[in-house]
Design an enzyme around this catalytic site. Structure first.
Site, PDB file in Angstrom:
ATOM      1  N   ASP A   1      -6.340  -4.603 -10.692  1.00 11.82           N
ATOM      2  CA  ASP A   1      -7.476  -5.298 -10.171  1.00 11.82           C
ATOM      3  C   ASP A   1      -8.481  -4.705 -11.150  1.00 11.82           C
ATOM      4  O   ASP A   1      -9.640  -5.300 -11.051  1.00 11.82           O
ATOM      5  CB  ASP A   1      -8.081  -4.376  -8.713  1.00 11.82           C
ATOM      6  CG  ASP A   1      -7.995  -3.091  -8.786  1.00 11.82           C
ATOM      7  OD1 ASP A   1      -7.729  -2.214  -9.762  1.00 11.82           O
ATOM      8  OD2 ASP A   1      -8.238  -2.304  -7.675  1.00 11.82           O
ATOM      9  N   SER A   2      -8.301  -4.053 -12.440  1.00 10.85           N
ATOM     10  CA  SER A   2      -9.145  -4.122 -13.277  1.00 10.85           C
ATOM     11  C   SER A   2      -9.636  -5.598 -13.963  1.00 10.85           C
ATOM     12  O   SER A   2     -10.229  -5.640 -14.802  1.00 10.85           O
ATOM     13  CB  SER A   2      -8.488  -3.440 -14.793  1.00 10.85           C
ATOM     14  OG  SER A   2      -7.222  -3.752 -14.998  1.00 10.85           O
TER      15      SER A   2
ATOM     16  N   ASP B   1      -1.509  -4.761  -8.025  1.00 12.07           N
ATOM     17  CA  ASP B   1      -2.597  -3.905  -7.386  1.00 12.07           C
ATOM     18  C   ASP B   1      -2.777  -4.642  -5.790  1.00 12.07           C
ATOM     19  O   ASP B   1      -3.174  -5.670  -5.644  1.00 12.07           O
ATOM     20  CB  ASP B   1      -3.776  -3.584  -8.119  1.00 12.07           C
ATOM     21  CG  ASP B   1      -3.803  -2.461  -8.873  1.00 12.07           C
ATOM     22  OD1 ASP B   1      -3.028  -1.454  -8.745  1.00 12.07           O
ATOM     23  OD2 ASP B   1      -4.503  -2.212  -9.970  1.00 12.07           O
TER      24      ASP B   1
ATOM     25  N   LYS C   1       0.817  -1.441  -5.934  1.00  9.11           N
ATOM     26  CA  LYS C   1       0.334  -0.037  -6.156  1.00  9.11           C
ATOM     27  C   LYS C   1      -0.935  -0.216  -5.357  1.00  9.11           C
ATOM     28  O   LYS C   1      -1.685  -1.112  -5.315  1.00  9.11           O
ATOM     29  CB  LYS C   1      -0.004  -0.315  -7.507  1.00  9.11           C
ATOM     30  CG  LYS C   1      -0.422   1.086  -8.003  1.00  9.11           C
ATOM     31  CD  LYS C   1      -0.666   1.478  -9.418  1.00  9.11           C
ATOM     32  CE  LYS C   1      -1.839   0.559 -10.076  1.00  9.11           C
ATOM     33  NZ  LYS C   1      -3.299   1.103  -9.708  1.00  9.11           N
TER      34      LYS C   1
ATOM     35  N   GLU D   1      -4.087   2.882  -4.373  1.00 10.98           N
ATOM     36  CA  GLU D   1      -4.727   4.241  -4.924  1.00 10.98           C
ATOM     37  C   GLU D   1      -4.773   5.159  -3.614  1.00 10.98           C
ATOM     38  O   GLU D   1      -4.852   4.796  -2.460  1.00 10.98           O
ATOM     39  CB  GLU D   1      -6.049   3.954  -5.462  1.00 10.98           C
ATOM     40  CG  GLU D   1      -6.168   3.115  -6.393  1.00 10.98           C
ATOM     41  CD  GLU D   1      -7.592   2.837  -6.937  1.00 10.98           C
ATOM     42  OE1 GLU D   1      -8.487   3.160  -6.559  1.00 10.98           O
ATOM     43  OE2 GLU D   1      -7.642   2.070  -8.028  1.00 10.98           O
TER      44      GLU D   1
ATOM     45  N   GLU E   1      -4.362   9.017 -13.587  1.00  9.55           N
ATOM     46  CA  GLU E   1      -5.257   8.525 -14.246  1.00  9.55           C
ATOM     47  C   GLU E   1      -6.497   9.497 -14.733  1.00  9.55           C
ATOM     48  O   GLU E   1      -6.976   9.976 -13.810  1.00  9.55           O
ATOM     49  CB  GLU E   1      -6.034   7.330 -13.688  1.00  9.55           C
ATOM     50  CG  GLU E   1      -7.153   6.733 -14.756  1.00  9.55           C
ATOM     51  CD  GLU E   1      -7.429   5.214 -14.271  1.00  9.55           C
ATOM     52  OE1 GLU E   1      -8.436   4.755 -14.752  1.00  9.55           O
ATOM     53  OE2 GLU E   1      -6.964   4.763 -13.206  1.00  9.55           O
TER      54      GLU E   1
END
Length: 275
Positions: free
Chosen positions: A46-47, A85, A115, A117, A184
């Protein structure tokens, strides 16, 4: 041609102490370049909110954005394991909503896993997604979607208490069924300890050299994205400078008339006398 990794290979690589590498890619062209390289994994992160869409954070990114970019990457990288993501807001509200969005992303992109978080607080959600048939990669440490709550983009796990919480998170994600975990922005000693604490691979981005796999944003490592350079980013090739040289050379030759030369023109004779 490299052989594409499978879910089972992740644990196998860890058992064999075999290191591997992981980069982001957000479109067909970049994915095809990674596919031709030795890099084993692509993250459609999502970056892309910052690198591709110009947002200030990952928060505005939607499920539709992830599917749009994810499906392009899958088309471009047939021999590379691909993670997509789950963006902010797609799994936090309820387990039912999380499963719906995970299945949608997995099905419509053709990726190999999703993925998301979060640590212990998302164990039940992760279990439900996996039960629905979608493999899940975990992500702990600095979690960009919730960076505001963490005090911004800061190193995590810098106290004994916070390091202990990260270890607990990693163990909980492993128990929930995550086949690997992104870690991270933590001190190297914490990255090493977490990698030793679980049997699944720890994929480190700014987590030191003792994790099982290194992760980096492609635009960062190629010197393409000048707005923000984290401490853990090494520029392996300055592609931005080379692109600028090419663009400026093109402009100069276009303006002074040396491009296109005969070599780059169609020279077939056409009778235009009657026109």
């Amino acid at each position: 041609m490299k052989k594409k990794m499978s879910i089972l290979d992740f644990k196998k690589y860890k058992e064999e102490k075999r290191k591997f590498a992981y980069v982001t890619a957000y479109d067909y062209t970049m994915a095809s370049i990674v596919d031709d390289s030795d890099v084993e994994i692509i993250l459609v992160g999502d970056s892309l909110g910052m690198t591709m869409l110009g947002y200030d954070s990952t928060v505005p990114v939607t499920v539709e954005d992830m599917i749009h970019h994810g499906s392009a990457v899958v088309r471009g990288a047939k021999n590379t394991f691909i993670t997509v993501d789950m963006p902010f807001g797609s799994y936090e509200v309820s387990k039912e909503e999380a499963v719906k969005n995970a299945v949608k992303i997995f099905k419509e992109t053709g990726c190999d896993c999703v993925k998301l978080e979060g640590g212990t607080e998302y164990v039940d959600t992760i279990k439900t997604i996996i039960k629905a048939g979608v493999p899940v990669m975990g992500h702990i440490g600095l979690t960009p979607q919730s960076s505001t709550m963490l005090g911004g983009f800061k190193v995590q796990g810098t106290t004994p208490e916070s390091a202990k919480k990260l270890i607990e998170d990693a163990k909980a994600l492993e128990e929930a069924g995550c086949f690997s975990i992104v870690l991270e922005c933590v001190p190297s000693v914490v990255g090493k300890k977490i990698a030793e604490s679980v049997k699944v691979p720890i994929l480190g981005i700014g987590a030191g050299k003792d994790v099982d796999c290194q992760v980096i944003v492609l635009q960062d490592m190629l010197g393409m994205y000048p707005d923000f350079k984290p401490k853990f980013v090494k520029i392996f090739a300055n592609v931005r400078d080379e692109m600028l040289k090419g663009l400026n050379a093109y402009h100069e030759e276009s303006v002074n008339g040396t491009f296109p030369s005969e070599e780059y023109s169609f020279n077939k004779k056409v009778d235009l006398s009657d026109l």
